[in-house]
Motif scaffolding. Sequence first.
Motif, mmCIF file in Angstrom:
data_model
loop_
_atom_site.group_PDB
_atom_site.id
_atom_site.type_symbol
_atom_site.label_atom_id
_atom_site.label_comp_id
_atom_site.label_asym_id
_atom_site.label_seq_id
_atom_site.Cartn_x
_atom_site.Cartn_y
_atom_site.Cartn_z
ATOM 1 N N ILE A 4 6.529 12.269 28.956
ATOM 2 C CA ILE A 4 5.091 12.216 29.191
ATOM 3 C C ILE A 4 4.398 12.003 27.854
ATOM 4 N N VAL A 5 3.631 10.935 27.762
ATOM 5 C CA VAL A 5 2.930 10.611 26.530
ATOM 6 C C VAL A 5 1.496 11.148 26.613
ATOM 7 N N PRO A 6 1.086 11.946 25.609
ATOM 8 C CA PRO A 6 -0.288 12.451 25.639
ATOM 9 C C PRO A 6 -1.290 11.310 25.561
ATOM 10 N N ILE A 7 -2.317 11.385 26.360
ATOM 11 C CA ILE A 7 -3.317 10.330 26.442
ATOM 12 C C ILE A 7 -4.522 10.701 25.586
ATOM 13 N N SER A 8 -5.013 9.733 24.851
ATOM 14 C CA SER A 8 -6.185 9.950 24.003
ATOM 15 C C SER A 8 -7.411 9.376 24.700
ATOM 16 N N LEU A 9 -8.435 10.224 24.876
ATOM 17 C CA LEU A 9 -9.653 9.814 25.571
ATOM 18 C C LEU A 9 -10.864 10.134 24.707
ATOM 19 N N SER A 10 -11.877 9.288 24.815
ATOM 20 C CA SER A 10 -13.130 9.502 24.088
ATOM 21 C C SER A 10 -14.262 9.648 25.092
ATOM 22 N N PHE A 11 -14.745 10.888 25.250
ATOM 23 C CA PHE A 11 -15.777 11.181 26.234
ATOM 24 C C PHE A 11 -17.170 11.048 25.618
ATOM 25 N N THR A 12 -18.106 10.609 26.435
ATOM 26 C CA THR A 12 -19.525 10.663 26.098
ATOM 27 C C THR A 12 -20.190 11.611 27.086
ATOM 28 N N ARG A 13 -21.025 12.501 26.568
ATOM 29 C CA ARG A 13 -21.672 13.528 27.394
ATOM 30 C C ARG A 13 -23.130 13.154 27.619
ATOM 31 N N TYR A 36 -13.952 11.476 34.547
ATOM 32 C CA TYR A 36 -15.260 12.113 34.383
ATOM 33 C C TYR A 36 -15.117 13.627 34.508
ATOM 34 N N ILE A 37 -16.010 14.313 33.829
ATOM 35 C CA ILE A 37 -16.096 15.773 33.929
ATOM 36 C C ILE A 37 -17.530 16.109 34.287
ATOM 37 N N LEU A 38 -17.724 16.910 35.315
ATOM 38 C CA LEU A 38 -19.046 17.366 35.716
ATOM 39 C C LEU A 38 -19.246 18.799 35.232
ATOM 40 N N GLU A 39 -20.364 19.072 34.613
ATOM 41 C CA GLU A 39 -20.729 20.430 34.196
ATOM 42 C C GLU A 39 -21.804 20.948 35.139
ATOM 43 N N PHE A 40 -21.614 22.184 35.619
ATOM 44 C CA PHE A 40 -22.562 22.776 36.559
ATOM 45 C C PHE A 40 -23.341 23.905 35.905
ATOM 46 N N GLU A 41 -24.400 24.319 36.577
ATOM 47 C CA GLU A 41 -25.334 25.288 36.019
ATOM 48 C C GLU A 41 -24.667 26.618 35.705
ATOM 49 N N PHE A 69 -24.535 18.149 33.586
ATOM 50 C CA PHE A 69 -24.093 17.187 32.572
ATOM 51 C C PHE A 69 -22.896 16.398 33.100
ATOM 52 N N LEU A 70 -22.783 15.174 32.617
ATOM 53 C CA LEU A 70 -21.665 14.294 32.952
ATOM 54 C C LEU A 70 -20.954 13.893 31.665
ATOM 55 N N HIS A 71 -19.627 14.052 31.635
ATOM 56 C CA HIS A 71 -18.791 13.502 30.575
ATOM 57 C C HIS A 71 -18.038 12.319 31.181
ATOM 58 N N PHE A 72 -17.958 11.245 30.437
ATOM 59 C CA PHE A 72 -17.190 10.099 30.950
ATOM 60 C C PHE A 72 -16.395 9.458 29.823
ATOM 61 N N ALA A 112 -3.340 16.336 25.828
ATOM 62 C CA ALA A 112 -4.148 15.144 25.644
ATOM 63 C C ALA A 112 -5.105 15.351 24.478
ATOM 64 N N SER A 113 -5.483 14.243 23.849
ATOM 65 C CA SER A 113 -6.411 14.298 22.721
ATOM 66 C C SER A 113 -7.767 13.787 23.188
ATOM 67 N N PHE A 114 -8.809 14.632 23.039
ATOM 68 C CA PHE A 114 -10.129 14.281 23.538
ATOM 69 C C PHE A 114 -11.158 14.382 22.421
ATOM 70 N N THR A 115 -12.094 13.480 22.443
ATOM 71 C CA THR A 115 -13.289 13.605 21.618
ATOM 72 C C THR A 115 -14.488 13.504 22.534
ATOM 73 N N VAL A 116 -15.579 14.187 22.136
ATOM 74 C CA VAL A 116 -16.792 14.186 22.953
ATOM 75 C C VAL A 116 -17.967 13.776 22.077
ATOM 76 N N ARG A 117 -18.713 12.792 22.537
ATOM 77 C CA ARG A 117 -19.915 12.351 21.832
ATOM 78 C C ARG A 117 -21.123 12.645 22.705
#
Length: 343
Positions: A4-13, A36-41, A69-72, A112-117
């Motif tokens: 299993i190869v770790p996947i690198s993703l770049s999220f924008t919030r 996508y990641i959904l953030e709830f109240e 909020f939405l991360h994609f 997995a490697s993630f960045t969030v902008r």
Amino acid sequence: MNAIVPISLSFTRFDVREMASVAPIFRGCSALTGIYILEFENGQRYVGQSTNVVTRVGTHRRRYPDLQFLHFAPCSAEELDEAERQVIAQQEIQFGLRNKLLTKLPHGEHEASFTVREEETFFLPEERERRRRIVDSAEPKRTKYWELGRLEEFGVIVTLMAEYVDQTIPDALATSGLLWTVSALPSTNRRKGYRRLLTLNCGNMESLVIDEERNEGGSFVGGFLNLPEEQLASEKIKEIEAMDGVLAIHRPSYRQRRDIIAPYFGDLDALSQLLSDTDVLDAAYRLNVGLMRQGSTMYRRFHNSYLAEAIVNTLGAYGGLEPRIVDGAQDGRTGGHGLRDVS
């Protein structure tokens, strides 16, 4: 078996609280396939995959009116399944998820490697009365911090917490929110006439609790301080029990430690007296460092960074890393409580 190869993703919030549709965010964008990641109240999250994020989020919006909020992150269609699994595994470490599938699976050897902008979505109505005010935009943790800050005792509480953190938590700045956390107005044991004002956890166990009881006679702020019994001589325990304002010594049973004694203090003066005792601070330090060495805390999602900053900034206001304030110094921010030199 393929590795299993770790996947690198770049999220924008994106802030989507005032958006009926996310279509304007993705107008002119061809990359609609991804995770996508959904953030709830309430702080929960939901992780999903889609070949058209606009349509999918619209469906979720109708089901979840508390979406904030939405991360994609764009992702190839071939990698969607594995990327979704890895993101769910990473997110459920820190957050409660509304997902029903793919949770609580083995995380594997790779992460997995993630960045969030951050991508701000502004609400700029022409009519002044429709403007979004600060109190309307604040997230729940900030509003809880504000509510705590309205207490008459807030200045004293923060000063005493600053002293406790500085004296009993190693490398407190670097480990804040990771190995120790502080929550504001948690729901733990809340009932009519009683609430916790804050809970400080080291690792996965509470170390210090400040609470409030209300009855016909008024409001009373107290709490308890957890200490390892093995670190205190029997005479010292008797001395603590005899301190003014110490109501009782309980012996709670925690999964992490079975040897805990908890002096219950009936007011903040009693807590101040406990924190003036070098033996108490030594015991508290030994407890906290032992809990922190067990690894990251499961209470990270409850950490109130605003309260933690207030605690740290209180130390900074008194001279940085080594506060030297005479006990009882009259200061409007502390109500007469000062930071003592008990190093």
